[in-house]
Motif scaffolding. Sequence first.
Motif, PDB file in Angstrom:
ATOM      1  N   GLN A 256      26.124 -87.871 -26.790  1.00 26.85           N
ATOM      2  CA  GLN A 256      24.771 -88.014 -27.312  1.00 26.85           C
ATOM      3  C   GLN A 256      24.615 -87.284 -28.646  1.00 26.85           C
ATOM      4  O   GLN A 256      25.313 -86.325 -28.941  1.00 26.85           O
TER       5      GLN A 256
ATOM      6  N   TYR B  82      14.014 -88.175 -29.892  1.00 27.23           N
ATOM      7  CA  TYR B  82      13.702 -89.580 -29.592  1.00 27.23           C
ATOM      8  C   TYR B  82      12.538 -90.103 -30.441  1.00 27.23           C
ATOM      9  O   TYR B  82      11.626 -89.365 -30.784  1.00 27.23           O
ATOM     10  N   HIS B  83      12.603 -91.417 -30.731  1.00 25.35           N
ATOM     11  CA  HIS B  83      11.531 -92.161 -31.407  1.00 25.35           C
ATOM     12  C   HIS B  83      11.130 -91.528 -32.735  1.00 25.35           C
ATOM     13  O   HIS B  83       9.939 -91.465 -33.062  1.00 25.35           O
ATOM     14  N   THR B  84      12.101 -91.065 -33.507  1.00 25.75           N
ATOM     15  CA  THR B  84      11.833 -90.300 -34.726  1.00 25.75           C
ATOM     16  C   THR B  84      12.279 -91.008 -35.996  1.00 25.75           C
ATOM     17  O   THR B  84      11.679 -90.822 -37.049  1.00 25.75           O
TER      18      THR B  84
ATOM     19  N   ASN C 179      17.401 -94.910 -28.427  1.00 25.12           N
ATOM     20  CA  ASN C 179      16.292 -94.020 -28.063  1.00 25.12           C
ATOM     21  C   ASN C 179      15.765 -93.203 -29.245  1.00 25.12           C
ATOM     22  O   ASN C 179      14.583 -92.861 -29.269  1.00 25.12           O
ATOM     23  N   ILE C 180      16.618 -92.851 -30.196  1.00 17.02           N
ATOM     24  CA  ILE C 180      16.150 -92.011 -31.303  1.00 17.02           C
ATOM     25  C   ILE C 180      15.447 -92.818 -32.388  1.00 17.02           C
ATOM     26  O   ILE C 180      14.658 -92.270 -33.152  1.00 17.02           O
TER      27      ILE C 180
ATOM     28  N   ASP D 130      21.837 -93.820 -26.815  1.00 19.38           N
ATOM     29  CA  ASP D 130      21.119 -92.692 -27.403  1.00 19.38           C
ATOM     30  C   ASP D 130      20.504 -93.087 -28.743  1.00 19.38           C
ATOM     31  O   ASP D 130      19.358 -92.750 -29.038  1.00 19.38           O
TER      32      ASP D 130
END
Length: 178
Positions: free
Chosen positions: A82, A87-89, A114-115, A111
Amino acid sequence: MEKSFKTFAFKPNEVVASIGASGGVWEIYFASQVENLTFYLQDIDENLCNQEEIEAGITFYEKFLKRAISGKFFSVIGTEYQTKLPYHTFDKVLILNSFHEFSFPDAMLQDIANILKPQGILFIEEQLASYEGEIHEGCLKALYREPVLIDFVIQFGFTLLKIVDKGNAVKIFSFQKK
């Protein structure tokens, strides 16, 4: 580097992660060309990816360009599984000539999905195998064939947007997070 820069189409104030970035030499150059980019430089080797290396790169480019770079840079040490990034950035995630080095590409792609922010863009710039089993001369790891790489990434919720041929068996793949 210019073809890559044009393909990535950075916009001021974007937040970008670069996976396998070492000290961020390319990313610092990109930030010298676009105002207020924020780069998270991620790697698994803290000897290569650290604030001292990043500062040395910034100093080099600022002296070379004779002006300050407005970008912000953060080093993040991840694992083989990972990125350790929030996340979500990220508007964009770059993987520059390192996708073939991932020990666990499935875990890393999950991963990365997710980021990224919704509709975020993943860019994979990669030397491709011209035959099955071809090995990268630098790291001695197997290279991907183009259709295998595309099919693999699509499995993790990405849509292929564009392919840019840089020559010498290197291509940039642009994928959007669904």
